[in-house]
Design a protein around this motif. Sequence first.
Motif, short mmCIF file in Angstrom:
data_model
loop_
_atom_site.label_atom_id
_atom_site.label_comp_id
_atom_site.label_asym_id
_atom_site.label_seq_id
_atom_site.Cartn_x
_atom_site.Cartn_y
_atom_site.Cartn_z
N ASN A 121 0.80 -1.22 0.00
CA ASN A 121 0.00 0.00 0.00
C ASN A 121 0.83 1.27 0.00
O ASN A 121 0.34 2.33 -0.34
N SER A 122 2.08 1.19 0.45
CA SER A 122 2.88 2.41 0.57
C SER A 122 4.37 2.07 0.54
O SER A 122 4.78 1.02 1.02
N ALA A 150 3.02 7.35 6.39
CA ALA A 150 3.30 6.92 5.03
C ALA A 150 2.16 7.31 4.08
O ALA A 150 1.10 7.79 4.49
N GLU A 151 2.41 7.06 2.81
CA GLU A 151 1.43 7.35 1.76
C GLU A 151 0.20 6.46 1.91
O GLU A 151 0.24 5.43 2.57
N ASN A 152 -0.90 6.88 1.28
CA ASN A 152 -2.15 6.12 1.25
C ASN A 152 -2.71 5.88 2.65
O ASN A 152 -3.24 4.81 2.95
#
Length: 170
Positions: A121-122, A150-152
Amino acid sequence: MKKLFLIVGLLGLSPIFAQTTDIELTPNNSWLKAGLTTGVPVGDVSDVSNFNVGLDVRGQYLFNPNIAVGIASGYNHYFGKDEFDDFGVVPAAGFFRYYFTPDGLFLGTDIGYGFLTNNDNSGGGLYINPQIGYHNRDWNFYAFYQNTLAENDVDLQNVGLGISYNIRFK
């Protein structure tokens, strides 16, 4: 977003390292720290993991008896619950520590980028790791709160304890 964090981090640390070019590194002002951490995931990550352990490696430079800066890395392994796989964070960070006395209380924080492992996911994100602890010439014992934003919307948080040993340059 990753590039933005990297650029801000490098620009923020560059004045610190630019000022140290005329400074001699000695066993009294610079050393490596190697240690172990253990923690309990908090927040959303506690739904997929209930325990983590880590390795902590640092290079430290002591400006004066109270202020230190350096670089930090290592690996934090989260053990997955039930059907969830294990995953981890590899931090690449700068750090700052304030030592109140030559032996005793310290406050510090790591700020950098945390690279996620075994996570589709990231790829990672902002890594923050504030600490409070006790130190002497050879050892550091500390409590920490660690967060990788983190992203997402992946947010890895844990609280724990760490210990590290100072390896002096000769």
